[in-house]
Every structure is written in structure tokens, then in C-alpha cells.
Design a protein around this motif. Structure first.
Motif, mmCIF file in Angstrom:
data_model
loop_
_atom_site.group_PDB
_atom_site.id
_atom_site.type_symbol
_atom_site.label_atom_id
_atom_site.label_comp_id
_atom_site.label_asym_id
_atom_site.label_seq_id
_atom_site.Cartn_x
_atom_site.Cartn_y
_atom_site.Cartn_z
ATOM 1 N N ALA A 181 0.836 -1.206 0.000
ATOM 2 C CA ALA A 181 0.000 0.000 0.000
ATOM 3 C C ALA A 181 0.867 1.252 0.000
ATOM 4 C CB ALA A 181 -0.928 -0.013 1.215
ATOM 5 N N HIS A 182 1.971 1.203 0.719
ATOM 6 C CA HIS A 182 2.873 2.361 0.795
ATOM 7 C C HIS A 182 3.365 2.757 -0.599
ATOM 8 C CE1 HIS A 182 6.683 4.262 2.822
ATOM 9 N NE2 HIS A 182 6.069 5.085 2.015
ATOM 10 N N LEU A 183 3.805 1.759 -1.383
ATOM 11 C CA LEU A 183 4.343 2.048 -2.719
ATOM 12 C C LEU A 183 3.248 2.280 -3.750
ATOM 13 C CD1 LEU A 183 7.323 -0.471 -2.865
ATOM 14 C CD2 LEU A 183 7.427 1.996 -2.523
ATOM 15 N N ALA A 184 2.016 1.858 -3.436
ATOM 16 C CA ALA A 184 0.907 2.023 -4.385
ATOM 17 C C ALA A 184 0.268 3.399 -4.303
ATOM 18 C CB ALA A 184 -0.161 0.958 -4.128
ATOM 19 N N LYS A 185 0.666 4.215 -3.324
ATOM 20 C CA LYS A 185 0.077 5.550 -3.192
ATOM 21 C C LYS A 185 0.249 6.347 -4.482
ATOM 22 C CE LYS A 185 1.918 7.449 0.315
ATOM 23 N NZ LYS A 185 2.261 8.532 1.242
ATOM 24 N N GLY A 186 -0.848 6.938 -4.945
ATOM 25 C CA GLY A 186 -0.798 7.743 -6.163
ATOM 26 C C GLY A 186 -1.052 6.953 -7.431
ATOM 27 N N LEU A 187 -0.966 5.614 -7.339
ATOM 28 C CA LEU A 187 -1.213 4.775 -8.512
ATOM 29 C C LEU A 187 -2.693 4.405 -8.586
ATOM 30 C CD1 LEU A 187 1.801 2.274 -8.172
ATOM 31 C CD2 LEU A 187 1.786 4.560 -9.191
ATOM 32 N N GLU A 188 -3.120 3.915 -9.742
ATOM 33 C CA GLU A 188 -4.492 3.422 -9.862
ATOM 34 C C GLU A 188 -4.516 2.231 -10.811
ATOM 35 O OE1 GLU A 188 -6.377 6.313 -13.310
ATOM 36 O OE2 GLU A 188 -6.627 6.921 -11.215
ATOM 37 N N PHE A 189 -5.473 1.331 -10.586
ATOM 38 C CA PHE A 189 -5.588 0.102 -11.361
ATOM 39 C C PHE A 189 -7.051 -0.147 -11.697
ATOM 40 C CE2 PHE A 189 -2.095 -0.227 -8.327
ATOM 41 C CZ PHE A 189 -1.025 -0.594 -9.129
ATOM 42 N N ASP A 190 -7.287 -0.819 -12.830
ATOM 43 C CA ASP A 190 -8.653 -1.229 -13.155
ATOM 44 C C ASP A 190 -9.222 -2.102 -12.043
ATOM 45 O OD1 ASP A 190 -8.767 -0.024 -15.683
ATOM 46 O OD2 ASP A 190 -7.724 -1.692 -16.612
ATOM 47 N N GLU A 191 -8.411 -3.050 -11.610
ATOM 48 C CA GLU A 191 -8.857 -4.012 -10.596
ATOM 49 C C GLU A 191 -7.810 -4.106 -9.492
ATOM 50 O OE1 GLU A 191 -10.011 -8.784 -10.247
ATOM 51 O OE2 GLU A 191 -9.905 -7.808 -12.217
ATOM 52 N N VAL A 192 -8.273 -4.213 -8.260
ATOM 53 C CA VAL A 192 -7.370 -4.357 -7.116
ATOM 54 C C VAL A 192 -7.781 -5.577 -6.304
ATOM 55 C CG1 VAL A 192 -6.726 -3.380 -4.861
ATOM 56 C CG2 VAL A 192 -6.646 -1.943 -6.912
ATOM 57 N N VAL A 193 -6.777 -6.363 -5.909
ATOM 58 C CA VAL A 193 -6.974 -7.475 -4.973
ATOM 59 C C VAL A 193 -6.167 -7.170 -3.723
ATOM 60 C CG1 VAL A 193 -6.633 -9.945 -4.561
ATOM 61 C CG2 VAL A 193 -7.321 -9.143 -6.829
ATOM 62 N N VAL A 194 -6.819 -7.223 -2.562
ATOM 63 C CA VAL A 194 -6.142 -7.002 -1.283
ATOM 64 C C VAL A 194 -6.134 -8.335 -0.529
ATOM 65 C CG1 VAL A 194 -6.067 -5.667 0.854
ATOM 66 C CG2 VAL A 194 -6.993 -4.627 -1.232
ATOM 67 N N PRO A 195 -5.010 -9.063 -0.559
ATOM 68 C CA PRO A 195 -4.944 -10.324 0.182
ATOM 69 C C PRO A 195 -4.611 -10.090 1.662
ATOM 70 C CG PRO A 195 -2.931 -10.002 -1.067
ATOM 71 C CD PRO A 195 -3.796 -8.793 -1.328
ATOM 72 N N PHE A 196 -4.798 -11.116 2.459
ATOM 73 C CA PHE A 196 -4.429 -11.098 3.892
ATOM 74 C C PHE A 196 -5.150 -9.991 4.657
ATOM 75 C CE2 PHE A 196 -0.394 -12.066 1.427
ATOM 76 C CZ PHE A 196 -0.607 -13.435 1.392
ATOM 77 N N ALA A 197 -6.435 -9.747 4.318
ATOM 78 C CA ALA A 197 -7.193 -8.668 4.977
ATOM 79 C C ALA A 197 -7.879 -9.181 6.244
ATOM 80 C CB ALA A 197 -8.222 -8.091 4.008
ATOM 81 N N SER A 198 -7.123 -9.916 7.042
ATOM 82 C CA SER A 198 -7.677 -10.511 8.266
ATOM 83 C C SER A 198 -7.504 -9.569 9.450
ATOM 84 C CB SER A 198 -6.978 -11.833 8.570
ATOM 85 O OG SER A 198 -5.608 -11.580 8.881
ATOM 86 N N ILE A 199 -8.217 -9.869 10.524
ATOM 87 C CA ILE A 199 -8.130 -9.033 11.729
ATOM 88 C C ILE A 199 -6.740 -9.099 12.332
ATOM 89 C CG2 ILE A 199 -8.927 -10.850 13.349
ATOM 90 C CD1 ILE A 199 -10.572 -8.523 14.713
ATOM 91 N N ARG A 200 -6.064 -10.230 12.114
ATOM 92 C CA ARG A 200 -4.715 -10.394 12.650
ATOM 93 C C ARG A 200 -3.722 -9.487 11.930
ATOM 94 N NH1 ARG A 200 -1.002 -14.240 11.034
ATOM 95 N NH2 ARG A 200 0.693 -14.650 12.482
ATOM 96 N N ASN A 201 -3.988 -9.215 10.658
ATOM 97 C CA ASN A 201 -3.052 -8.432 9.850
ATOM 98 C C ASN A 201 -3.364 -6.936 9.856
ATOM 99 O OD1 ASN A 201 -0.803 -8.256 8.118
ATOM 100 N ND2 ASN A 201 -2.093 -8.297 6.301
#
Length: 680
Positions: free
Chosen positions: A626-646
Motif C-alpha cells: 500500500a505504501h508504494l501504491a500511493k498515487g497509482l491506480e488500477f482497473d482491478e485491485v486485490v487485497v490479500p491477507f485482509a484478516s483481523i490479525r493483519n
């Protein structure tokens, strides 16, 4: 009215294309002529140099340089004409000037184009073109150096011309931009940021064409186009003040090299040369003469993500505040008033009284404190010479040169910075030992001390500074920037996209450092569908955000039982993406370790891993943080590991918000067992 129907407009487009082809041919002819003359001039010098005097040689070299420059200008003009051939114009207004009867049809494109008789296409930055962005049908006006020209707009059209073919033409009575904007936003994302001249909105145009504000502070929500607006603002200023400022006079401070590459297309597309850019860490290393090893901002964020250290967070919070900057300034006044303790000096049989030394020290109040000793020493030596009426020996001089600095309590910036924390009663807030790296939170305070105590040459060659991701800079960083760059500035960011919430700056806080600044707030988000924007609002609410009424699929949240199952789901997402017709996909993790792990597990050559060392943005499937993706944009985004632990801390919330708001059309979140409590 000329070209009243779509058929006539299409015929007119063919006429313009023919004129462009002729213009390109004329440029080619002139380039060949300059090339021939250049070759002949060089041959003449080669054959006759033995008989030429110095004046002849200088005149010949100047002539060659003039021809070379003219040839380069012709090549640049040809590039613009070829670009116009693909899309000569995107808009048209018919304008009747006040107290006149003739109607002027004004076609607006990315560059201007004229034939022998008239201006056929106006540059989007020309004063008259501003009416296209600022007014609908009816009364309109524009500013010129000679004053305001007013009248009536009786027609407004917008075109989409691609590779010389008109795809559509829209004529509208009310906000013509909305239809075209919807068409543009529904398209797939490309590999780099593109210009937005055809879809600039009225509020954006006001920012782009602002000529007077010494500092513009743009607070824009995710997807508001703030970076693009800032780059178009630079292009406008280069056009408007082309006699005073050029591309090399501007500096962009960007968050990372990938982002710098991502935006690198915009200015060349607008006909301007590439602009120098540097990262904030590069600037810091340069200012510290590479004498200190220090933690980078990326490493600071990594530490916050991996280790929730309360002491580390406390140090960052303290050193990011305006209170801290105020204490630094009070300490600097304190040491000036209390740390210089002059004593009388006996040299060459002469006594130099301490009041004389103190008087000289205070007289140089305009000079950085640690630089005053040399000036005081010169005055003392002159005092002694006047008394003894002779030249002083090397030993006598050395005695004075050593004595004056020794009257100050300490002469090392690092020692003084460490002493500051003792002075405020918080010595534990400075963690540094010889041979270690400075914590990032200490880097710019130390630079601030260096500026105030030793002085640093300011970057006088920079005439306009563009700072992106303003929310990630602290009060001390802005104080440093203010002292180094005595020029106009455009500062932009979004406090909701802070990657370190413990050091974030708001537009109001930055305004305190730059009281002459003008704050502009952009609340309309153009990037994401209504559904994605609404989803992101659950993570980090912003009641002011105005999403575009562009609808799409609702974001998908999918839970699985293991990391291996998540990796398999990412594979499935990639497979669907390849069949979707979309052009860009971002797989956005919280940390670099997670991204590297996923890249290793996927074992897919078409997935490009972006790291802090990456310098190029690639089209297709990007795996990053996410840090390096700031300012970028994509047609589609997948966010893996979106658990409460992470995702569970304040920093995690910021990262999750940034990741989700990169998506234009499709958003998928994957988690093992229990999803993050930040998710709806």
C-alpha cells in the motif's frame, strides 16, 4: 455558423489533418535544409581552420550553434504536429465578443496550430481556452494581459478523436464535461498517468490557472486527480511564464521512484520537457553531506507495521508536532543567549576584554551561530594588530582561532541536538549511538539544526517546487523546505491517505508554516465507482467526499481457511482478470515481506513485484505494498491477507484505505478465518 452538423465537423477534421500533413512536410524540408547547412558549415571550418583567426572561429561556432538550436526546435515542432494529427482538438466554443456581431469558432487542443491566415487550434492553456472549462452557454469572459474580454458563448462541443478518427461528438447545454468524463472514467487504466485536458473541471481549472498564490496547498480526496492537476498546473505556468521559467527550474519531490516513473508521461504529453525530481530521503542525504546513515521513511513505516513499539511511536509523535518545532526554536534562542561565555584573551601582550568579544558575537546575529566564531576571531585579531602595530605570528593567530570557538559550550550539531532533549527534560526521546542509523524522526530536526547553526545554501535555482503526499511530512520537514526553497510552491495530498498517522500533516497545519498559502479542497472523487468509494468510507470515513455517479460491481470480500487457500484465490483473480478486458491489476499487500511471499508462491512471470528499489512502473499485473501504491491506480485491485490479525492498528487502517482506493472498477479482499474489523 461553420460546421453546424456532425457531417460537416467530420469533413472539417479531414481538412485540419491535411493541413497538419503539409505543416509536417514543411518542417521536414526545413530540417533537411538546416542539416545540409550545418554539415557544410562544419566542413568549411574543417577545411579552412588554419587560415581562420579567433574572431572567425567564434562567429562560425555561434552560427553552427544557432543552426543546431533551430533544427532542434523544428524537430520538437514536428513531434507536436504528429501528436496533433492523432487528435487535433477535443473541444470547441463559439464566442461572440461584446459589442461585436461576428462569431468566432474556437477549437481547443493540446497544442496550438495555425496556418498563414488564422489560428486553427488554440492551446488549452491559452487565455481564451479557459472559457471552455469555466462556462456553459451564455455569458463568458477571459483574462488577457490587456484586461478582461467578455461576451457570449453560443455553442459548446466536445469531441473524442483517436488516431485521427472522430469517435463521438457531444453538444450540450449543461455541463458538457459530465458525459465525456463518464466515458473516459469507464475506460481501462493504462500503464502510465495520462493528461486530462479534455476533462478538466471548473474547480480544477481554477487551481491549474492560479498565477498569484505563492503557495498552493491542495487537499484532495483519493481519486480527486490532485497529482494530475498539479502537473497540469506546472504545464500551464511553463506556458504562461515561458520567458521566465523553464522545466529545469522546477523540482518535484516525489514519494518514490516508481511513482516518479508513473507520472513521467504527463508533461511530455503536454509538450513540456521532463522535470527534475528527487525523493525526500535523497534530499536529506544531500543536505547531511552523506555523513549520517539514517532510517528511511519506508523503513520507519515498515517498523511501525511489524513492531507496535509504544516508545518508537511516542518518539515519532513528539518529533512530528508543531510543539516540537516550537521547542527547537526556543532552544536555539536559549543557546544563543546562554552557551557563549566569553573570557578575556591575552595575546601578543594585549588583553582583549570579554565585553568586546560578546559585542562582536551579538553583532553577527544574522549569521548562523556556529559560523559567527570565524567573524569574531577576525575582529579580535584586528583589535590586537591595532594595539601592537605589527603582523601577528602564526602561533598568536592560532591561539585566537582556538580560543573563540572554545568559549561556546559545544560546537558539534549532533551534540547540540542531543543536548536539546536534556534541556526539555526528555533525554530518552533521542536514541542514537555512534555507528548506528539515525531514526527517521531525527533526520529533519538535525537538518533544521544544521540550517540554523551552520547555514545551508538554499536551492535558489528552483523557481517552483511541487511536493506530493504532503500529509506524510512533519512540521519540521516543512520548516526545512520553507528555508531551503525560497520560491513558489504547489503542495498536495490527502490526510486520509497517511501511511504514518503518527506524523501526518493536515492542510491547516501546513498553512501555519506557509501563512501566505492558499488552501484548495477537492472533494469530488473521479477514480473509483460509487460502490468502491462507499466501501472505502467504512474504513476511513470522510463526510465531505463526493463520489462520481458511476456504478459497477460491489466489492467482494471472501474468507478462506488458510494462506495457501488465499494464494489460490489470488490465482483465480488473476485468471479472471486476464479474461476481463481490463489492462491493469494491482495486488496490494500490507508489507514488503507479504508481497515477496505471495510473489514466490504464485510463481507467475506476468506478475511484476514492485519494491522500494524499483524504478519503473510496468503495465499489467503489479504486486506491491500500500505504501508504494500511493498515487497509482488500477482497473482491478486485490487485497490479500485482509484478516483481523493483519489489519488492526491505526497504521494498518491507513494502509487498508490506501489499498482499496487504488481500484477504479473492481475490488476484491481476501482473508483467512476472520476479516479485519475495519471492513464493513
Amino acid at each position: 455558423m461553420i460546421n453546424s452538423t456532425e457531417r460537416e465537423e467530420r469533413e472539417y477534421l479531414e481538412e485540419i489533418k491535411e493541413k497538419l500533413i503539409l505543416a509536417i512536410k514543411r518542417v521536414d524540408d526545413s530540417v533537411r535544409q538546416y542539416s545540409t547547412e550545418l554539415r557544410q558549415s562544419k566542413q568549411y571550418i574543417y577545411e579552412n581552420q588554419s587560415g581562420m583567426d579567433e574572431a572567425d572561429m567564434v562567429a562560425s561556432e555561434q552560427s553552427i550553434n544557432r543552426m543546431a538550436f533551430t533544427g532542434e526546435s523544428a524537430v520538437s515542432k514536428k513531434r507536436k504536429l504528429i501528436k496533433l494529427g492523432q487528435s487535433p482538438y477535443f473541444g470547441r466554443i463559439d464566442f461572440v465578443q461584446k459589442n461585436e456581431s461576428d462569431t468566432s469558432a474556437i477549437y481547443i487542443g493540446i497544442y496550438s496550430f495555425a496556418d498563414e491566415r488564422s489560428n486553427l487550434v488554440y492551446d488549452w492553456r491559452a487565455p481564451i481556452s479557459s472559457m471552455f472549462y469555466d462556462f456553459e452557454l451564455g455569458e463568458g469572459w477571459y483574462k488577457t494581459p490587456g484586461g478582461i474580454v467578455s461576451g457570449e458563448i453560443v455553442l459548446k462541443r466536445q469531441y473524442k478523436i483517436r488516431e485521427g478518427n472522430m469517435e463521438f461528438m457531444i453538444e450540450n447545454d449543461v455541463n458538457i464535461h459530465d458525459d465525456v468524463l463518464q466515458k473516459e472514467l469507464s475506460k481501462s487504466s493504462d500503464d502510465k498517468m495520462k493528461n486530462i485536458v479534455a476533462t478538466i473541471q471548473r474547480d480544477q481549472n481554477a487551481v491549474i490557472r492560479n498565477e498569484t498564490s505563492p503557495v498552493m496547498i491542495i487537499q484532495g480526496v483519493a481519486g480527486s486527480g490532485k497529482t494530475s492537476i498539479a502537473l497540469h498546473r506546472i504545464a500551464f505556468l511553463l506556458y504562461r511564464f515561458r520567458e521566465e521559467i523553464s522545466s529545469k527550474d522546477i523540482l518535484i519531490i516525489s514519494p518514490n521512484k516508481v511513482f516518479a516513473d508513473y507520472i513521467s508521461n504527463v508533461l511530455p504529453e503536454l509538450g513540456e520537457e521532463q522535470i527534475p525530481e528527487m525523493g525526500i530521503d535523497e534530499l536529506a542525504a544531500e543536505l547531511l553531506d552523506n555523513k549520517f546513515q539514517f532510517q528511511t521513511f519506508f523503513e520507519q513505516v515498515y517498523t511501525l507495521l511489524e513492531h507496535h513499539d509504544a516508545g518508537f511511536i511516542e518518539r515519532i509523535k513528539f518529533k512530528s508536532s508543531f510543539e516540537f518545532l516550537g521547542k527547537l526554536n526556543r532552544y536555539l534562542i536559549h543557546i544563543e543567549n546562554n552557551y557563549f561565555e566569553p573570557t578575556e584573551i591575552r595575546v601578543a601582550g594585549t588583553v582583549v576584554p570579554f565585553p568586546f568579544i560578546m559585542e562582536k558575537f551579538k553583532a553577527y546575529y544574522r549569521i548562523p551561530l556556529l559560523k559567527r566564531f570565524a567573524e569574531v576571531t577576525k575582529d579580535v585579531l584586528q583589535f590586537v594588530r591595532n594595539n601592537v602595530q605589527r603582523k601577528l605570528s602564526g602561533g598568536e593567530k592560532n591561539k585566537v582561532w582556538e580560543a573563540i570557538p572554545a568559549m561556546f559550550k559545544m560546537n558539534n550539531i549532533l551534540d547540540l541536538y542531543r543536548d536539546f532533549f536534556k534541556w526539555v527534560g526528555r533525554p530518552e526521546l533521542f536514541r542514537f549511538h555512534h555507528g548506528e542509523a539515525l531514526e527517521y524522526a531525527d533526520v529533519f530536526p538535525l537538518i533544521y539544526f544544521k540550517i540554523r547553526l551552520e547555514g545551508l545554501k538554499s536551492y535558489d535555482h528552483v523557481k517552483h517546487l511541487l511536493i506530493d503526499e504532503m500529509q506524510d511530512y512533519t512540521a519540521v520537514q516543512y520548516a526545512v523546505i520553507s528555508r531551503l526553497f525560497n520560491c513558489k510552491k504547489t503542495i498536495l495530498g490527502d490526510v486520509s491517505q497517511k501511511v504514518n498517522p503518527y506524523s501526518a500533516s493536515s492542510a491547516e497545519a501546513i498553512e501555519d508554516v506557509f501563512p501566505q498559502g492558499e488552501v484548495v479542497r477537492l472533494f469530488r472523487s473521479y477514480r473509483s465507482t460509487w460502490e468502491i468509494t462507499a466501501f472505502a468510507q467504512h474504513i476511513s470515513p470522510n463526510p465531505n467526499i463526493i463520489p462520481m455517479e458511476r456504478h459497477g460491481d460491489a466489492p467482494v470480500m471472501k474468507g478462506v481457511d488458510s494462506n495457501a487457500a488465499e494464494v489460490e484465490e489470488v490465482r483465480n483473480c488473476i485468471k479472471r482478470f486476464k479474461e476481463s478486458g481490463y489492462r491493469s491489476m494491482g495486488i496490494i499487500c500490507k508489507t514488503q515481506e507479504q508481497a515477496a511471499f505471495l510473489h514466490h508462491e504464485l510463481k507467475m512471470s506476468e506478475v511484476h513485484l514492485l519494491s522500494v528499489d524499483s524504478t519503473v512502473f510496468k503495465e499489467g499485473i503489479i504486486l506491491t505494498t500500500a505504501h508504494l501504491a500511493k498515487g497509482l491506480e488500477f482497473d482491478e485491485v486485490v487485497v490479500p491477507f485482509a484478516s483481523i490479525r493483519n489489519y488492526h492498528t491505526d497504521v494498518d487502517r491507513s494502509m487498508l484505505y490506501i489499498a482499496c482506493t487504488r481500484a477504479m472498477h473492481q475490488l476484491t479482499l481476501l482473508f483467512t478465518k476472520e476479516k479485519s474489523s475495519f471492513l464493513p
